[in-house]
Design an enzyme around this catalytic site. Structure first.
Site, PDB file in Angstrom:
ATOM      1  N   ARG A   1       0.813  -1.211  -0.001  1.00 11.15           N
ATOM      2  CA  ARG A   1      -0.060  -0.137  -0.136  1.00 11.15           C
ATOM      3  C   ARG A   1       0.848   1.362  -0.184  1.00 11.15           C
ATOM      4  O   ARG A   1       0.347   2.351  -0.290  1.00 11.15           O
ATOM      5  CB  ARG A   1      -0.792   0.117   1.199  1.00 11.15           C
ATOM      6  CG  ARG A   1      -2.244  -0.778   1.196  1.00 11.15           C
ATOM      7  CD  ARG A   1      -2.470  -1.174   2.649  1.00 11.15           C
ATOM      8  NE  ARG A   1      -3.448  -2.123   2.703  1.00 11.15           N
ATOM      9  CZ  ARG A   1      -4.789  -2.157   2.835  1.00 11.15           C
ATOM     10  NH1 ARG A   1      -5.274  -0.851   2.873  1.00 11.15           N
ATOM     11  NH2 ARG A   1      -5.490  -3.155   2.976  1.00 11.15           N
TER      12      ARG A   1
ATOM     13  N   LYS B   1       2.178 -18.773   6.744  1.00  8.37           N
ATOM     14  CA  LYS B   1       1.490 -19.273   7.984  1.00  8.37           C
ATOM     15  C   LYS B   1       1.017 -17.993   8.735  1.00  8.37           C
ATOM     16  O   LYS B   1       1.413 -16.963   8.422  1.00  8.37           O
ATOM     17  CB  LYS B   1       2.520 -19.771   8.880  1.00  8.37           C
ATOM     18  CG  LYS B   1       2.281 -20.005  10.318  1.00  8.37           C
ATOM     19  CD  LYS B   1       3.099 -20.802  10.937  1.00  8.37           C
ATOM     20  CE  LYS B   1       2.981 -20.727  12.631  1.00  8.37           C
ATOM     21  NZ  LYS B   1       3.206 -19.683  13.076  1.00  8.37           N
TER      22      LYS B   1
ATOM     23  N   HIS C   1       7.897 -22.745   7.612  1.00  7.07           N
ATOM     24  CA  HIS C   1       9.298 -22.608   7.658  1.00  7.07           C
ATOM     25  C   HIS C   1      10.346 -23.581   8.072  1.00  7.07           C
ATOM     26  O   HIS C   1      11.455 -23.746   7.844  1.00  7.07           O
ATOM     27  CB  HIS C   1       9.745 -21.162   8.020  1.00  7.07           C
ATOM     28  CG  HIS C   1       9.940 -21.017   9.447  1.00  7.07           C
ATOM     29  ND1 HIS C   1       8.838 -20.664  10.198  1.00  7.07           N
ATOM     30  CD2 HIS C   1      10.995 -20.913  10.219  1.00  7.07           C
ATOM     31  CE1 HIS C   1       9.252 -20.569  11.485  1.00  7.07           C
ATOM     32  NE2 HIS C   1      10.552 -20.646  11.306  1.00  7.07           N
TER      33      HIS C   1
ATOM     34  N   LYS D   1      14.650 -25.718   7.336  1.00  2.00           N
ATOM     35  CA  LYS D   1      15.711 -26.085   8.069  1.00  2.00           C
ATOM     36  C   LYS D   1      16.394 -27.420   7.813  1.00  2.00           C
ATOM     37  O   LYS D   1      15.682 -28.343   7.553  1.00  2.00           O
ATOM     38  CB  LYS D   1      15.280 -26.197   9.463  1.00  2.00           C
ATOM     39  CG  LYS D   1      14.730 -24.688  10.127  1.00  2.00           C
ATOM     40  CD  LYS D   1      14.396 -25.009  11.691  1.00  2.00           C
ATOM     41  CE  LYS D   1      13.466 -24.060  12.126  1.00  2.00           C
ATOM     42  NZ  LYS D   1      14.097 -22.732  11.887  1.00  2.00           N
TER      43      LYS D   1
ATOM     44  N   GLU E   1      12.007 -21.489  23.162  1.00  2.51           N
ATOM     45  CA  GLU E   1      12.560 -19.809  22.693  1.00  2.51           C
ATOM     46  C   GLU E   1      13.012 -18.867  23.750  1.00  2.51           C
ATOM     47  O   GLU E   1      12.363 -19.023  24.976  1.00  2.51           O
ATOM     48  CB  GLU E   1      11.454 -19.312  21.960  1.00  2.51           C
ATOM     49  CG  GLU E   1      10.785 -19.972  20.728  1.00  2.51           C
ATOM     50  CD  GLU E   1       9.889 -19.367  19.705  1.00  2.51           C
ATOM     51  OE1 GLU E   1      10.560 -18.288  18.791  1.00  2.51           O
ATOM     52  OE2 GLU E   1       8.924 -19.314  19.960  1.00  2.51           O
TER      53      GLU E   1
ATOM     54  N   ASP F   1       0.178 -21.257  17.292  1.00  2.00           N
ATOM     55  CA  ASP F   1       1.328 -20.901  16.609  1.00  2.00           C
ATOM     56  C   ASP F   1       2.291 -21.767  16.431  1.00  2.00           C
ATOM     57  O   ASP F   1       3.080 -21.596  15.377  1.00  2.00           O
ATOM     58  CB  ASP F   1       1.783 -19.604  17.837  1.00  2.00           C
ATOM     59  CG  ASP F   1       3.079 -18.696  17.139  1.00  2.00           C
ATOM     60  OD1 ASP F   1       2.803 -18.748  15.812  1.00  2.00           O
ATOM     61  OD2 ASP F   1       4.108 -18.382  17.831  1.00  2.00           O
TER      62      ASP F   1
ATOM     63  N   HIS G   1       4.632 -26.071  12.947  1.00  2.00           N
ATOM     64  CA  HIS G   1       5.926 -26.499  13.454  1.00  2.00           C
ATOM     65  C   HIS G   1       6.255 -27.805  13.930  1.00  2.00           C
ATOM     66  O   HIS G   1       7.151 -28.774  13.552  1.00  2.00           O
ATOM     67  CB  HIS G   1       6.652 -25.270  14.064  1.00  2.00           C
ATOM     68  CG  HIS G   1       6.578 -24.087  13.393  1.00  2.00           C
ATOM     69  ND1 HIS G   1       6.452 -23.761  11.941  1.00  2.00           N
ATOM     70  CD2 HIS G   1       6.322 -22.840  13.876  1.00  2.00           C
ATOM     71  CE1 HIS G   1       6.329 -22.696  11.769  1.00  2.00           C
ATOM     72  NE2 HIS G   1       6.282 -21.954  12.843  1.00  2.00           N
TER      73      HIS G   1
ATOM     74  N   LYS H   1       7.869 -19.305  25.103  1.00  2.00           N
ATOM     75  CA  LYS H   1       8.423 -18.190  25.076  1.00  2.00           C
ATOM     76  C   LYS H   1       9.122 -17.788  26.106  1.00  2.00           C
ATOM     77  O   LYS H   1       8.698 -18.167  27.350  1.00  2.00           O
ATOM     78  CB  LYS H   1       7.415 -17.033  24.528  1.00  2.00           C
ATOM     79  CG  LYS H   1       6.625 -17.317  23.342  1.00  2.00           C
ATOM     80  CD  LYS H   1       7.344 -16.651  22.057  1.00  2.00           C
ATOM     81  CE  LYS H   1       6.638 -16.778  20.801  1.00  2.00           C
ATOM     82  NZ  LYS H   1       7.329 -16.841  19.739  1.00  2.00           N
TER      83      LYS H   1
END
Ligand code: BG6
Length: 607
Positions: free
Chosen positions: A85, A198, A228, A232, A266, A285, A290, A386
């Protein structure tokens, strides 16, 4: 229409040789295999990226294209049209991307590297920017004109790859507009493919609806749903490990495997993604996408070839064989303020765009069962979160104990287990732990480990993880992409849990301080398997204990074994070093000792 990449996927592409004698052999073998599948050259094509000004384009897609150019993997006639945009000129867009790629090159794997000017200028000069509203038909009219011009320059082939690097609410509308404008139509000389990022849906119903919507415009073989994790190397390597070696597959079943643990921990929080994460949470998520991809690589049946349909059919079967996950077999957590990698971080509930009383989980651990002959009765433990204390993605395959203890004084369960540890990231590689006799007159048993590290064998390959995926799409190899039925089956497996958690909000959030020791897991979901020591995060009150939101210091290899790998042959340990290195904890049982005296065992022959 004929597919250029009719050979197997890039799983079998040649590897980059490292130094030394063994690497050469490995590289030679890989090159031989790679050579036997010619035709993996992309034809001239145009990539149209929706979301050209977005983070994904800047951080991953463009750097991946740069790496592909450097590796000589992009076709001569490749061009790119970026749409967004923002009212920008092509020059301004190029200049922004140039700044970004310079920073990317400087960061290059920790070492200062100069930008490969030749590679970059050959790419950036083929990039054009077009301002446009994704929801408006006139955008697609202008795009068609640009594509026709481009097609003329590419010798009239007209292959186009549309990359949807946009918020998921635009997936359906953009594809509908492509359909209405006739841009998704293929011909004998022009393929049209669409990469969809995703998240593909936010539950089973939405994924099913999105599939139905886009399949009105595109055929399944035009759709490349990205996960993704499949970009890997170490994830792709799981199939090579299982199916290019004779030693693992005979053991790869319920007779020999006790359980499997899949962990993606993570050290980041939700960063600036509060708006997205608040309605998504750790389960949606990471799990049906994954972690299930890792699960599929580990647990799927052998495909009859590495052809896309053969591999994807086996994955889908696996997802369809998953037990629905019940709340009793899962726990959730949400981080509170704590310290991660030496830095103080705040509560999840204080992140931008997060509700002060948020019920969104930032940690999930669950136990899965697979209903088939190979895996019946074998628990699979999945967990992700996380703001944990270390970043690690790994798969631990724990084999059954020896059936009988030769060592009468030592119960068999006290022997260190055999664990095949696949380190997906970082420190890519794998290790196998087993028992060995300590030198000496007594029979003393220690856990030891054989280790393979990618960096010891292969030169590092510049990669952001998207190179293989973009390249495979350009050659028409969908092996590493999700098929509609697999995506839906993945969502179906977690739907019961999503519903149950929506009905019963967690009452004890936040329930872990950011930065707990790693890996962590829940005692209840782990059942009989380890986690016997006290919780690091006590739930508040006995009522919660029932729901088992106990996150315990856990287990295996990463926590216990890291730093204890066997040294390369020929190297010698010195004095005290030897003792320290060999003091290997019993990974699954924290209440078991790690000292040699407690490992001691006597054979029945009276040694
Ligand atoms: C993304 C998730 O898909 O994967 C993120 O949305 C997560 O929340 C990321 O951090 C993890 O990917 P990687 O490659 O960094 O392990």
């Amino acid at each position: 229409m004929e597919r250029e990449g009719s050979g197997p996927s890039s799983l079998l592409n040649g590897a980059t040789p490292g130094n030394g004698s063994r690497p050469r052999d490995a590289a030679d073998a890989a090159a031989t295999i790679g050579k036997s599948f010619p035709g993996r050259r992309p034809a001239p094509a145009t990539m149209v990226i929706f979301g050209a000004a977005g983070d994904l384009t800047k951080r991953l897609v463009v750097p991946a294209l740069y790496n592909l150019v450097r590796g000589g993997k992009l076709p001569e006639g490749f061009a790119m049209i970026g749409i967004d945009r923002n009212d920008e000129t092509t020059e301004a867009w190029r200049s922004n991307l140039t700044n970004m790629i310079q920073a990317f090159a400087r960061a290059g794997g920790g070492e200062r590297q100069a930008l490969d000017e030749q590679a970059w200028s050959s790419l950036v000069n083929r990039m054009h920017y077009m301002r446009g509203d994704f929801t408006q038909a006139e955008t697609y009219g202008r795009l068609e004109k640009l594509l026709n011009e481009q097609c003329g320059r590419q010798g009239g082939t007209g292959h186009v790859l549309f990359y949807l690097a946009v918020a998921d609410r635009f997936f359906g509308p953009v594809i509908e507009q492509l359909g209405r404008a006739g841009l998704a139509r293929q011909s004998e000389t022009a393929w049209r493919r669409v990469i969809i990022e995703k998240p593909f849906g936010h539950d089973f119903a939405s994924a099913e609806a999105l599939n139905a919507q886009i399949l009105k415009v595109l055929s399944e073989d035009q759709i490349y749903r990205i996960d993704h994790f499949l970009g890997k190397e170490t994830v792709q390597n799981i199939l090579v490990l299982r199916f290019a070696n004779g030693i693992f597959e005979p053991l790869w079943n319920r007779d020999h495997i006790d359980h499997v643990q899949i962990t993606a921990a993570e050290t980041v929080g939700v960063e600036a993604r509060g708006r997205f994460y608040e309605k998504t949470g750790a389960l949606r998520d990471m799990v049906p996408n994954h972690l299930f991809q890792l699960l599929a690589m580990i647990a799927m049946e052998p495909p009859i070839s590495f052809d896309a349909d053969a591999v994807r059919a086996k994955k889908t079967e696996l997802f369809q064989a998953l037990h629905p996950i019940s709340p009793e077999n899962a726990v959730r957590g949400q981080y509170a303020a704590g310290v991660v990698l030496g830095k103080s971080v705040g509560d999840y509930r204080r992140e931008a765009d997060v509700a002060p009383d948020s019920g969104t989980e930032t940690y999930v651990a669950l136990k899965l069962g697979i209903d088939n002959w190979r895996w019946a009765g074998v628990p699979f433990y999945l967990r992700t979160g996380k703001y944990l204390s270390a970043r690690t993605t790994e798969v631990a395959v724990q084999f059954r104990q020896a059936p009988y203890a030769l060592f009468r004084d030592t119960p068999v369960e006290r022997l260190p287990p055999n664990i095949l540890m696949l380190r997906i990231q970082p420190d890519e590689g794998l290790s196998l732990s087993f028992s060995a006799k300590r030198p000496g007159a007594d029979i003393e048993i220690d856990g030891v480990q054989m280790d393979f590290a990618y960096r010891d064998y292969f030169a590092p390959l510049a990669s952001v993880g998207y190179e293989t995926l973009i390249y495979d799409c350009l050659i028409g190899d969908a092996t590493l992409f999700q098929r509609a039925d697999a995506v839906e089956a993945g969502w179906r497996a977690v739907q019961g849990l999503i519903d149950a958690w929506a009905k019963t909000p967690a009452e004890d959030f936040p329930n872990y301080a950011a930065g707990p020791p790693l890996p962590i897991a829940c005692s209840r979901a782990m059942g009989a398997h380890g986690c016997r020591s006290g919780p690091i995060i006590a739930t508040r009150g006995a009522a919660h204990d029932r729901r088992a939101v106990l996150l315990s210091p856990f287990i295996p290899a990463q926590a216990g074994i890291q730093g204890h790998s066997l040294r390369p042959l020929g190297s010698r340990l010195r004095g005290n070093e030897r003792r320290e290195k060999r003091c290997i904890p019993f990974h699954m049982s924290h209440d078991l000792p790690c000292g040699a005296s407690r490992c001691r065992a006597s054979s029945r022959n009276g040694f």
